[in-house]
Design a protein around this motif. Structure first.
Motif, short mmCIF file in Angstrom:
data_model
loop_
_atom_site.label_atom_id
_atom_site.label_comp_id
_atom_site.label_asym_id
_atom_site.label_seq_id
_atom_site.Cartn_x
_atom_site.Cartn_y
_atom_site.Cartn_z
N GLY A 100 -15.60 -5.58 33.07
CA GLY A 100 -14.80 -5.91 32.17
C GLY A 100 -13.32 -6.08 32.47
O GLY A 100 -12.75 -5.17 33.00
N ARG A 106 -15.12 -9.58 27.34
CA ARG A 106 -15.51 -8.08 27.91
C ARG A 106 -14.12 -7.47 27.80
O ARG A 106 -13.07 -7.67 28.28
CB ARG A 106 -16.14 -7.90 28.70
CG ARG A 106 -17.59 -8.63 28.88
CD ARG A 106 -18.38 -8.26 29.98
NE ARG A 106 -17.88 -8.87 31.27
CZ ARG A 106 -18.23 -10.20 31.75
NH1 ARG A 106 -18.80 -10.84 30.92
NH2 ARG A 106 -17.56 -10.61 32.89
N GLN A 125 -17.63 -6.26 23.57
CA GLN A 125 -17.84 -7.69 23.92
C GLN A 125 -17.82 -8.57 22.82
O GLN A 125 -18.48 -8.20 21.96
CB GLN A 125 -19.22 -7.72 24.58
CG GLN A 125 -19.94 -9.30 24.52
CD GLN A 125 -19.31 -9.96 25.92
OE1 GLN A 125 -19.76 -9.27 27.16
NE2 GLN A 125 -18.75 -10.63 25.89
#
Length: 741
Positions: A100, A106, A125
């Motif tokens: 991420g 993300r 997400q």
């Protein structure tokens, strides 16, 4: 002073425009930048690792420690993709893939856990960034839909040793490694805990709903039960069926089975608890304190009547004036911002720090707890920062809030030892660098005037400036704020504060206001004499002259607006050489204009003007000033081709050369300051795998010429949380066959 009007500037001599165009007759024939220097070294400061797979993330907001001493840290953003990092004996073991960075929808959350095989991370997400509507190998969506009310909140699973995704049959996502906790945007995941068989996730709403804990089977990664709880936060599981949940100034213990309240600890006043950890071997609770104490609280007898038994770490941490240490000085047990803690089965304690001043920079440490001996330490720098050289003490570099000691500049690898912090948010809470929601401080200008050490810093876009003085007897290594200049906006004037009484605190009576010619400025600069310059784009440039020092505090004249020379379309960057009285203005020009508002770019043109301060003082500087040198740089508009990646972003001048940092890939082009001739190019060497992140802010590069004629160049490297430092001895050593980017 009343600002000159645009009309008045525009009435200046038109001959200057013709002069600029004449000097730049080769504007359509910009020199290629295809000559690569060969005799130089690439090194860095601020990070124990220099590449994508070895760099220490710039924050460590929580951690988990396995019995064998393997450590997992987590942050909510790492530019290089290491939001989760696995360490063992102070070295990176693996970097979980796709943990991420904000891309592809993300975003990492700040909880992580581990077992013998896997590392588990909380992550969100959404489906509005590079998503698709395809199914993964499990027949489940690879991404959520792009919908304002939908955002996946998941547990993501990776292999500890390789960092590769560890998919499972119930897994969502493009790798099939995400366990769905909720798909509601108005819910968040606040904590993660682990036992031999289960994972526990704290789920909290944005408003109006009950908190809950969801429980997942570790083998199948499917939910098995959930229960409502009064509060959710960071949490840890104990081996006797309890969950410890941090909430504000309390830690509650609830049943892992049904959430029934089992106990409660009220934390001492002033403690700023960041997380909680359970010592399963000695039946203790450990809590890192980011408050003034900057150490670890240790509770014993936790299953009956918990009591605060001890602390680990020096009270006051890095700011303690004990055992011969100055305020701000680093050292063993002098923590700089404990955010995570854990223990292993061998009596070692681990502390994850993110510097408490605005949350900037990682330090992860391991100690033999009984002997209070440090086993290892590893460090990372904030991802967007540069360093400046201390010309009075050439073995020191300053980043915006740190001092780095350097020995041998000629060797590759990490050069520095972090020796001190110059920011103390407890002593000076209004310090611009201490504001977590304030401007993002990135640039450093180390200066010295009348025997006084000074440091100036500015933000990412060059719209704010702050200054600090040093008094070791009073504040150790911590800089005492004495100046702050805030960019005007919404037709408000520039606020220019200088400390009148030496207390380092701003009073209204100490603030001067100057009418703002153009708030769209990106160029606060401090020269070697501590004069302050600021480009105002099309309206010219501002100058505050340093008129002397009283009681260690620089005194400044009122701001003065100076005319922009004709033919120059704006001062987007400004650089002044006080020793030679030469002013360099970077921006666009009539000869090489911008077809669009390429706001982030430094421009296409650098013009040098001689005898500038002399003419300003004599009142003879006006819009008719003719340039003494014009340099045209490669420039391309943003059209999707990627050619704009090699536009100039930042520059500095030192010795005989102009050093220009390009926007991408870490390239630095070098030009002769006398005539603008291209000399050669520096780029990241094999010591860092030939890689660098973007040059992402306006004053990202500094250089220093040595007595032996060699040069050192420090430049931002924002991908992997460090500052690159090049050392070059021979600018005549080039190779003509290097490809032009």
């Amino acid at each position: 002073m009343k600002p000159l009007s645009t009309r008045a500037i525009g009435c200046a001599l038109a001959a200057a425009a013709a002069s600029l165009a004449a000097l730049g007759a080769a504007a359509q024939q910009v020199e290629p930048i295809d000559r690569l220097f060969t005799d130089y070294t690439t090194a860095w400061i601020g990070n124990d690792g220099g590449t994508q797979s070895t760099h220490v993330p710039h924050d460590a907001l929580n951690m988990f420690v396995r019995d064998d001493g393997t450590v997992a840290t987590v942050c909510n953003w790492d530019e290089g993709g290491s939001n989760v990092a696995i360490l063992r004996n102070g070295r990176i073991v693996s970097v979980p893939e796709g943990s991420g960075t904000g891309g592809w929808g993300r975003m990492s959350m700040t909880s992580v856990a581990m077992d013998d095989r896997y590392v588990y991370q909380l992550l969100s997400q959404h489906g509005c960034d590079g998503a698709n509507d395809r199914m993964n190998d499990n027949g489940l969506p690879q991404f959520p839909p792009c919908n304002d009310s939908v955002e996946w909140k998941v547990i993501r699973r990776y292999d500890v040793e390789t960092g590769l995704a560890a998919p499972f049959r119930a897994g969502y996502g493009y790798k099939g490694d995400m366990a769905m906790v909720t798909d509601r945007r108005d819910r968040t995941l606040a904590g993660l805990a682990i036992t031999d068989r289960e994972l526990f996730v704290a789920v909290t709403p944005s408003c109006g709903m009950c908190d809950s804990v969801k429980v997942f089977d570790k083998e199948s990664m499917r939910p098995v039960r959930q229960f409502a709880v009064a509060h959710c936060g960071q949490m840890a599981a104990d081996p006797k069926g309890g969950l410890w949940i941090l909430h504000g100034q309390s830690v509650v213990r609830i049943s892992q089975r049904n959430g029934r309240l089992l106990g409660r600890i009220d934390l001492p006043e002033g403690v700023e608890a960041a997380s909680v950890a359970v010592d399963r071997h000695r039946h203790r609770l450990l809590i890192p304190d980011c408050g003034r104490n900057l150490n670890i609280l240790i509770y014993e007898n936790i299953y009956r009547t918990p009591r605060l038994a001890s602390h680990f770490g020096t009270p006051g941490g890095v700011f303690a004036e004990t055992d011969g240490h100055l305020r701000g000085e680093t050292g063993a047990l002098r923590f700089c911002g404990p955010r995570g803690v854990g223990v292993d089965a061998r009596g070692n304690i681990y502390v994850a720090n993110t510097f408490v001043g605005g949350g900037r920079g990682t330090v992860v440490e391991s100690y033999d707890e009984a002997g209070e001996r440090r086993n290892w330490k590893t460090e990372g720098l904030i991802f967007t920062a540069t360093a400046d050289f201390d010309r009075h003490d050439t073995q020191r570099l300053f980043t915006p809030e740190k001092i780095h000691a350097v020995g041998d500049f000629d060797r590759g690898g990490r050069l520095d030892t972090l020796t001190a912090y110059t920011l103390d948010p407890f002593l000076f809470p209004d310090d611009m660098r201490a504001k977590e929601s304030g401007v993002f401080v990135t640039a450093a200008f180390k200066r010295r005037a009348a025997g006084c050490d000074l440091l100036f810093v500015s933000d990412m876009y060059g719209g704010t400036l702050a200054g600090y003085r040093f008094d070791p007897d009073e504040c150790g290594h911590v800089g005492i704020p004495f100046l702050k200049a805030l960019n005007g906006s919404d037709n408000r004037p520039i606020e220019f504060w200088t400390d009148g009484n030496g207390d380092g605190l701003q009073q209204e009576s100490e603030v001067k206001r100057t009418d703002e010619a153009n708030p769209y400025s990106m160029s606060f600069f401090v020269d070697a004499d501590c004069n302050i310059w600021r480009g105002t784009r099309q309206q010219g440039f501002m100058l505050w002259r340093m008129e002397g020092i009283e009681n260690g505090i620089p005194q400044y004249s009122d701001g003065r607006l100076c005319a922009l020379p004709q033919g120059t379309n704006g001062a987007k960057r400004i650089w002044y050489d006080a020793a030679r009285d030469e002013l360099f203005i970077a921006g666009f020009s009539d000869a090489s204009p911008d077809a669009r508002d390429t706001w982030w770019c430094m421009g296409s043109t650098i013009a040098r003007y001689d005898r500038v301060m002399e003419r300003i003082a004599a009142g003879t500087w006006d819009g008719g000033a003719e340039p003494d040198m014009v340099l045209y740089l490669p420039f391309n508009i943003e059209d999707g081709s990627g050619r704009d990646h090699h536009n100039a972003k930042s520059f500095t001048v030192e010795g005989d050369y102009i050093f220009v940092a390009l926007a991408r890939y870490g390239y630095i082009t070098v030009y002769d300051r006398r005539d603008g001739r291209f000399v050669g190019r520096l780029q990241p060497g094999p010591e860092v795998g030939g890689q660098s992140g973007w040059c992402d802010f306006n004053y990202a590069i500094n250089a220093m010429r040595q007595d032996d004629g060699s040069y050192r160049i420090a430049v931002e490297e924002n991908a992997f949380a460090k500052v690159l430092v090049y050392t070059i001895r021979d600018f005549g050593s080039t190779v003509a066959s290097a490809p032009q980017p």
